[in-house]
Write a protein that holds these residues in place. Structure first.
Motif, short mmCIF file in Angstrom:
data_model
loop_
_atom_site.label_atom_id
_atom_site.label_comp_id
_atom_site.label_asym_id
_atom_site.label_seq_id
_atom_site.Cartn_x
_atom_site.Cartn_y
_atom_site.Cartn_z
N ALA A 143 39.41 37.84 42.05
CA ALA A 143 40.56 37.51 41.20
C ALA A 143 41.87 37.58 41.98
CB ALA A 143 40.61 38.46 40.00
N GLU A 144 41.96 38.48 42.94
CA GLU A 144 43.22 38.65 43.68
C GLU A 144 43.25 37.95 45.03
OE1 GLU A 144 45.63 39.42 42.25
OE2 GLU A 144 45.33 41.01 40.79
N CYS B 50 30.58 48.29 46.70
CA CYS B 50 30.97 47.29 45.70
C CYS B 50 30.39 47.66 44.34
CB CYS B 50 30.45 45.93 46.14
SG CYS B 50 30.73 44.62 44.96
N SER B 51 31.25 47.60 43.30
CA SER B 51 30.77 47.85 41.94
C SER B 51 30.66 46.57 41.13
CB SER B 51 31.73 48.79 41.19
OG SER B 51 31.63 50.08 41.71
N ASN B 52 30.78 45.44 41.83
CA ASN B 52 30.68 44.14 41.15
C ASN B 52 31.67 43.98 39.99
OD1 ASN B 52 28.62 43.73 42.96
ND2 ASN B 52 27.01 44.21 41.49
N THR B 53 32.90 44.47 40.16
CA THR B 53 33.89 44.21 39.12
C THR B 53 34.56 42.86 39.37
OG1 THR B 53 35.84 45.12 40.22
CG2 THR B 53 34.44 46.69 39.05
N TYR B 54 34.47 42.38 40.59
CA TYR B 54 35.00 41.08 41.00
C TYR B 54 36.53 41.00 40.98
CZ TYR B 54 30.10 40.18 39.82
OH TYR B 54 28.75 40.27 39.72
N ALA B 55 37.19 42.15 41.01
CA ALA B 55 38.66 42.14 41.10
C ALA B 55 39.11 41.50 42.42
CB ALA B 55 39.19 43.57 41.00
N GLN C 98 49.40 44.38 40.99
CA GLN C 98 48.52 43.32 41.49
C GLN C 98 48.83 42.96 42.94
OE1 GLN C 98 49.03 40.56 37.90
NE2 GLN C 98 46.96 40.11 38.59
N PRO C 99 47.84 43.01 43.81
CA PRO C 99 48.07 42.58 45.18
C PRO C 99 48.52 41.11 45.20
CG PRO C 99 45.95 43.70 44.99
CD PRO C 99 46.46 43.51 43.60
N ALA D 39 42.66 46.11 48.50
CA ALA D 39 43.73 46.68 47.69
C ALA D 39 43.44 46.57 46.20
CB ALA D 39 45.05 46.00 48.02
N ALA D 40 42.76 45.49 45.80
CA ALA D 40 42.48 45.29 44.38
C ALA D 40 41.28 46.10 43.92
CB ALA D 40 42.25 43.81 44.11
N CYS D 41 40.38 46.37 44.83
CA CYS D 41 39.11 47.01 44.45
C CYS D 41 39.32 48.46 44.06
CB CYS D 41 38.14 46.93 45.62
SG CYS D 41 36.57 47.73 45.29
N LYS D 42 38.72 48.86 42.96
CA LYS D 42 38.87 50.26 42.54
C LYS D 42 38.15 51.19 43.50
CE LYS D 42 35.09 50.36 39.11
NZ LYS D 42 34.30 51.52 39.53
N VAL E 35 32.88 35.76 45.13
CA VAL E 35 32.00 36.93 45.27
C VAL E 35 30.56 36.53 45.60
CG1 VAL E 35 33.35 38.49 43.83
CG2 VAL E 35 31.60 37.05 42.78
#
Lengths: 636, 219, 256
Positions: C226-227, C218-223, C77-78, C171-174, C234
């Motif tokens: 969160a980080e 962006c894939s809209n995972t919203y990671a 986790q960042p 860093a968090a984004c896939k 978002v």
């Protein structure tokens, strides 16, 4: 000893700057791009200067040791920025801001500079709003203000607790725009290690590329330093890890006088030291003192928990000693008193910390009201200490925070080296012996946006410049000097780490050149620092190579400079046989224990000329107070 | 490149068309499901429905071409985004903490989409192709019910529908986010509607094989 | 406040240069729960230096969560396991005795590793330089109170402007997408009246630069949200999408 020409323009104080601006020579727009200007440091002062000079058409090279200009420590300023807008209709004016700043600085600042600062303060707010800085607003859509220490009017503009960040991002965006336009070339991750002076004029710098380790040379027609203060000489301070004095110190060694190095500000509301491995101190906004009550136990070495200490055993020492200002006394006074009670052994657990207690305010206003006002700060406190300040009193202790001293500059912000200009915290000019809250941001931006674009133009227009190239001898010689220094640091291979030396120096500075100083301690400090310096050059261990990113090497160079600067601070403090603002000499205090100035003998700025490490010549700039009458500060 | 091609090839442009085609496909699914549900009413109702489509054959063909194009754009954008995103982030962290940061639905769209795609191919091959291009001698009703009587096929169908639900659960709200319609007041509602929609679609489509498997397959 | 020391096993990513192959190196530490995560690394470095070994390179500056310099990936986790703080604000009391902790640099093609845990985030500066500003010169601007801005709008603009540019979102984004960062800046100026004149030009230029620099979509995972140490929403990405599509369809600029 010589006197210094501060080049203060003639005439009444209200019209000095206006007249001066008219009298300054201008550079023809078409000629501006022929001038190269180096700006070192890209915090509030440096970024605003580089952007403004770029907009005018000069060819600017900006340097920062950070990866990005947006990281400068200006970003950490919380409270706000002062301006004499008088939006609140509470009697503010340029003159009042000027008056408060001179008085707050304990009559050790230059009146003309301070007046100019107050004068351009309003333009700063306009400029920042135009850049899109989201200042706090009232419901009607107009700008909100809050009050701050040392003033009786509400003149502080703010953006929640992140004013410095928002102002820096404003300056950073202006700078980014000029980088895009090509008027500013940004050199990030470069640390300035020497100033190049040719024929008496500052003509360039030598830097180390922190990624490749290469030593690089850059030439210009003028050099602007905006590299911040030197609180990190104390090792533990509220400054950022990388804030350092190296740029101004190397310039000092090339002839720039260092003024009032002993004027350091110790901020009263910081988190106490928790252990030996602590790396820095965290500041909690001064605004907490609006509702928190400061107290310690009446009993020495009292190890009871706060809640177990009955009211009768508590000493609310600020309220007791300063009934009219109470917990809201200025920073220097609050800090000194905390030290005093802790030195008596009455600090929290007999150590170094005092309570800042919100229980009365919570009982009076309810937890919700306190949460609305300080929720964010309380969260930060809990994150760091693991204690909930709604339930147990905060523990606070003073910490080095800001340095009023810096390179001496004249009214045009030019140092004693022609063509070397110094802005922001790096210079000494505006805050005297003590800075008021929310004035640091104001000064940085005033210097960068509204002073240097005028005065630098005049310097360029009135001087003849020979052409220089980085291949000429003066550059090569300085480059060699830097290379030698780097090699020397790496070759010692001693036993003690750089941090170890820094911590040792920090302890000497904190104990003997800190909040309260005396002749004996200062003399000891000077000899201890000399010894430590010698030992450093014999026994420091700098690992790694000079060919890539080497953070130990970076720190080693900075600590080497602190080991000289520390001695100058102690010498300056020793020579100044009076107390004023942040400089408190125990020998010179009133019967009530307040700072006692000696205006007859010390009403001057002490500008030190470097001879060799440990040897300086003193130059004095006599300070005249025509508009603010000399008086003793009283906050009783 | 003209401005339009720069637009559709930009990161947001690709996402925009991904969302747009997704929304159109979601509308199609509703129509499709309504038609399918006539199976529950009985053979006659379903055959009537199929027959109506048959009479509108030229229009249906046009719609099918449009639909196919939408599918292709959706799938092409998906693959392209997946590939480019992979290039942007080639290395994984030692510890996988993704579940703390995002929902499983949002992280698995490529996987669920791929399964749905495989399903689609099988689906076309089982129902659409024979119905349109083969002389099977069977009515569509017979083809469908015959297939659903096969437990393996039905199981595959049900699983694919569950994953379609996953895909839609993310896709629905994600499309709104991509179009920029994330409003403090309405977005939580949109997310709920999306979940309900996804459940309805998955359950609706899956109910058919389950029903026929139980009623005809003798399970 | 202080308890007994924690004994921890650290697996720290060491990589000599951008091109070299990195690997995890183990360090055994005993650390006070009151210590910060970075102070623990300081301590390890001090010991390494004492033994003439190269210290772990990691970046930090203000150590109070505002400058955005620090940024480590801790156990995947960042900025570590605690939400809404930067790495420098993470304290060891959040870890358990005997735990193994993985420490890695931010990973993204657009953020190449410089050395060990330090990465190059200059791509962010380049995006800002492409248009993340309001084009006003120093001086000659209207009075600060000339244009009223509602308290709510100012607060919303501030929420976006609170971004510290640390790169945790990437860093968090896939997909290593920079859309939260860009969205925050675009939102701040799109909300304020001062940002209107360049509204379309800005978003077009910033997105073009962002795409060019190798960030994903962006894939809209919203990671990212969160980080994000500052909790940037978002909604900023939604606004970015809207602003971009609108600009593309509305602006007269066929060159962008």
């Amino acid at each position: 000893m010589s006197t210094l020409d501060s080049k203060i323009p003639a005439g009444p104080i209200e019209s000095k700057w206006t007249n001066h601006k008219f009298n300054l020579k201008l550079v023809n727009p078409a000629n501006k791009r022929k001038y190269d200007i180096i700006v070192v440091g890209t915090g509030l002062a440096g970024a605003s200067a580089a952007a403004s000079l770029g907009e005018l058409g000069y060819n600017v090279k900006a340097f920062s040791f950070h990866d990005s200009p947006r990281r400068a420590h200006s970003i950490a300023a919380q409270g706000g920025i002062n301006a004499a807008k008088n939006y609140q209709n509470d009697g503010d004016s340029i003159f009042r801001l000027f008056y408060d700043t001179v008085k707050g600085g304990d009559f050790r600042a230059r009146e003309a500079n301070v007046y100019r600062l107050a004068e351009v303060s309003n333009n700063i707010i306009d400029q920042c709003v135009a850049q899109g800085v989201p200042f706090a607003r009232e419901y009607g859509g107009l700008l909100d203000n809050r009050s701050f220490g040392g003033a009786q009017v509400s003149r502080t503009f703010y953006a929640r607790g992140q004013t410095g960040q928002q102002l820096l991002l404003g300056a950073y965006s202006a700078l980014s725009r000029q980088i895009h336009a090509g008027t500013v070339k940004m050199y990030s991750r470069r640390e300035m290690l020497d100033l190049v002076v040719i024929d008496g004029l500052a003509r360039g710098i030598v830097v180390r590329n922190l990624i490749t380790g290469e030593i690089e040379k850059y030439s210009a027609h003028a050099v602007v330093l905006a590299t911040g203060g030197y609180s990190n000489v104390f090792f533990l301070s509220t400054n950022a890890m990388n804030s350092n004095a190296t740029a101004i110190w190397r310039a000092h060694k090339r002839g720039a006088f260092f003024a009032n190095p002993c004027y350091t500000q110790i901020h009263p509301t910081c988190l106490p030291v928790h252990g030996d491995n602590q790396s820095k101190l965290t500041l909690m906004s001064e605004s907490l003192r609006n509702d928190g009550r400061v107290w310690v136990s009446k009993i020495k070495g009292d190890t009871r928990k706060a809640k177990d200490i009955p009211e009768t055993d508590r000493d609310y020492y600020l309220e007791r000693k300063y009934p009219s200002f109470g917990n809201l006394t200025p920073r220097d006074i609050a800090s000194r008193n905390a030290k005093e009670v802790c030195d008596e052994g009455r600090g929290v657990n007999g150590g170094h910390g005092v309570f800042l207690d919100f229980s009365d305010a919570i009982n009076r206003l309810g937890q919700k009201a306190i949460e609305e006002k300080y929720g964010n700060l309380f969260e930060i406190y809990e994150t760091i200490t693991g204690e909930n300040p709604y339930q147990v009193p905060m523990k606070i202790y003073p910490a080095p925070h800001y340095t009023m001293g810096g390179l001496w500059v004249d009214y045009n912000l030019m140092s004693s080296v022609n063509g070397l200009f110094v802005l922001g915290e790096a210079n000494f000019s505006d805050h005297g012996a003590n800075r008021l809250g929310a004035s640091a941001l104001m000064q940085g931006l005033a210097d960068g946006y509204f002073v240097i674009p005028y005065t630098l133009g005049n310097y360029l227009a009135t001087n003849k410049f020979s052409s220089v190239s980085v291949d000429q001898d003066e550059f090569k010689k300085d480059e060699q000097g830097v290379n030698d220094l780097v090699k020397r640091l790496l070759s010692i291979k001693g036993k003690r780490t750089v941090d170890d030396f820094h911590k040792t120096l920090g302890r000497i500075m904190w104990n003997k050149v800190g909040m309260a100083r005396n002749e004996k301690g200062l003399k000891e400090a000077i000899s201890e620092i000399k010894e430590l310096r010698e030992e450093f050059w014999k026994d420091v261990n700098v690992v790694g190579s000079d060919k890539d990113l080497n953070q130990t090497l970076e720190r080693a160079g900075r600590v080497a400079d602190y080991l000289e600067l520390g001695e100058l601070m102690a010498s300056d403090a020793l020579h100044r046989n009076e107390s004023c603002g942040g400089h408190f000499r125990e020998e010179y205090q009133t019967e009530e224990g307040e700072a006692k100035r000696d205006d007859e003998n010390y009403r001057y700025a002490a500008a030190w000329e470097f001879q060799e490490a440990g040897k300086w010549d003193l130059h004095k700039e006599q300070l005249e107070f025509e508009y603010v009458k000399l008086s003793q500060r009283s906050y009783k | 490149m003209g401005w339009f091609s720069r637009f559709i090839n930009s990161s947001i442009g690709k996402k925009f068309f991904m969302g747009l085609t997704g929304v159109l496909l979601m509308l199609f699914l509703i129509m499709h499901l309504i038609g399918n549900l006539t199976l529950f009413i009985g053979e006659k109702a379903f055959t009537n429905y199929a027959g109506t489509l048959e009479t509108l054959r030229p229009i249906v063909r046009v719609i099918e071409v449009i639909l196919a194009s939408i599918f292709i754009i959706h799938i092409y954008s998906g693959i392209r985004l997946w590939w480019e995103n992979k290039k942007a982030n080639p290395k994984q962290y030692a510890v996988n903490a993704k579940s703390k940061e995002s929902s499983i639905f949002s992280r698995t769209t490529v996987f669920t989409g791929s399964i749905v795609f495989i399903f689609l191919v099988v689906h076309l091959q089982t129902f659409w192709y024979p119905n349109n291009f083969e002389e099977t001698g069977k009515s569509l009703y017979q083809i469908v019910t015959g297939s659903f009587a096969n437990p393996v096929y039905s199981l595959f169908y049900v699983l694919a529908m569950i994953l379609l639900g996953f895909h839609l659960n993310h896709g629905f709200q994600s499309a709104f986010q991509t179009f920029g319609w994330n409003h403090k007041k309405y977005f939580p509602f949109i997310q709920k509607v999306g979940t309900i929609y996804a459940i309805l679609m998955a359950a609706g489509f899956a109910s058919l094989p389950i029903y026929f498997l139980i009623s005809r397959g003798g399970m | 406040m202080s308890g007994t020391n924690l004994n921890l096993k650290l697996k720290v990513w060491r990589q000599a240069s951008p091109k070299s192959v990195g690997a995890f190196v183990d360090y055994q530490v005993s650390v006070s729960p009151d210590s910060s995560f970075l102070e623990m690394l300081d301590e390890i470095n001090n010991n390494l230096e004492k033994n003439n070994q190269d210290p772990i390179v990691f970046e930090s500056d203000c150590r109070e969560g505002i400058c955005g310099t620090c940024g480590l990936v801790i156990n995947g986790q960042p900025h570590g396991p605690i939400p809404r703080i930067a790495t420098c604000q993470l304290h060891m009391r959040n870890f358990k005795d005997g735990e193994t902790i993985y420490v890695e640099p931010f990973r993204a093609t657009a953020f190449p590793v410089i050395k060990d845990l330090a990465v190059d985030r200059s791509a962010f500066d380049k995006i800002i330089q492409a248009g993340g500003y309001i084009s006003v010169n120093t001086g000659g601007v209207p009075d600060a109170n000339e244009i009223p801005i509602s308290k709510e709008i100012a607060a919303e603009a501030f929420d976006s402007a609170a971004c510290i540019g640390c790169g945790a979102c990437v860093a968090a984004c896939k997909n290593s997408s920079a859309m939260l960062f860009v969205g925050a800046k675009v939102s701040q100026f799109a909300l304020l009246p001062q940002g209107q004149p360049e509204r379309e030009k800005r978003v077009e230029a910033m997105i073009a630069k962002m795409d060019e620099l190798g960030f994903g979509a962006c894939s809209n995972t919203y990671a990212c949200e969160a980080e994000c140490p500052k909790g940037i929403s978002v909604k900023n990405i939604a606004r970015l999408n809207r602003e971009f599509v609108k600009a593309k369809l509305k602006s007269q600029n066929v060159e962008a």
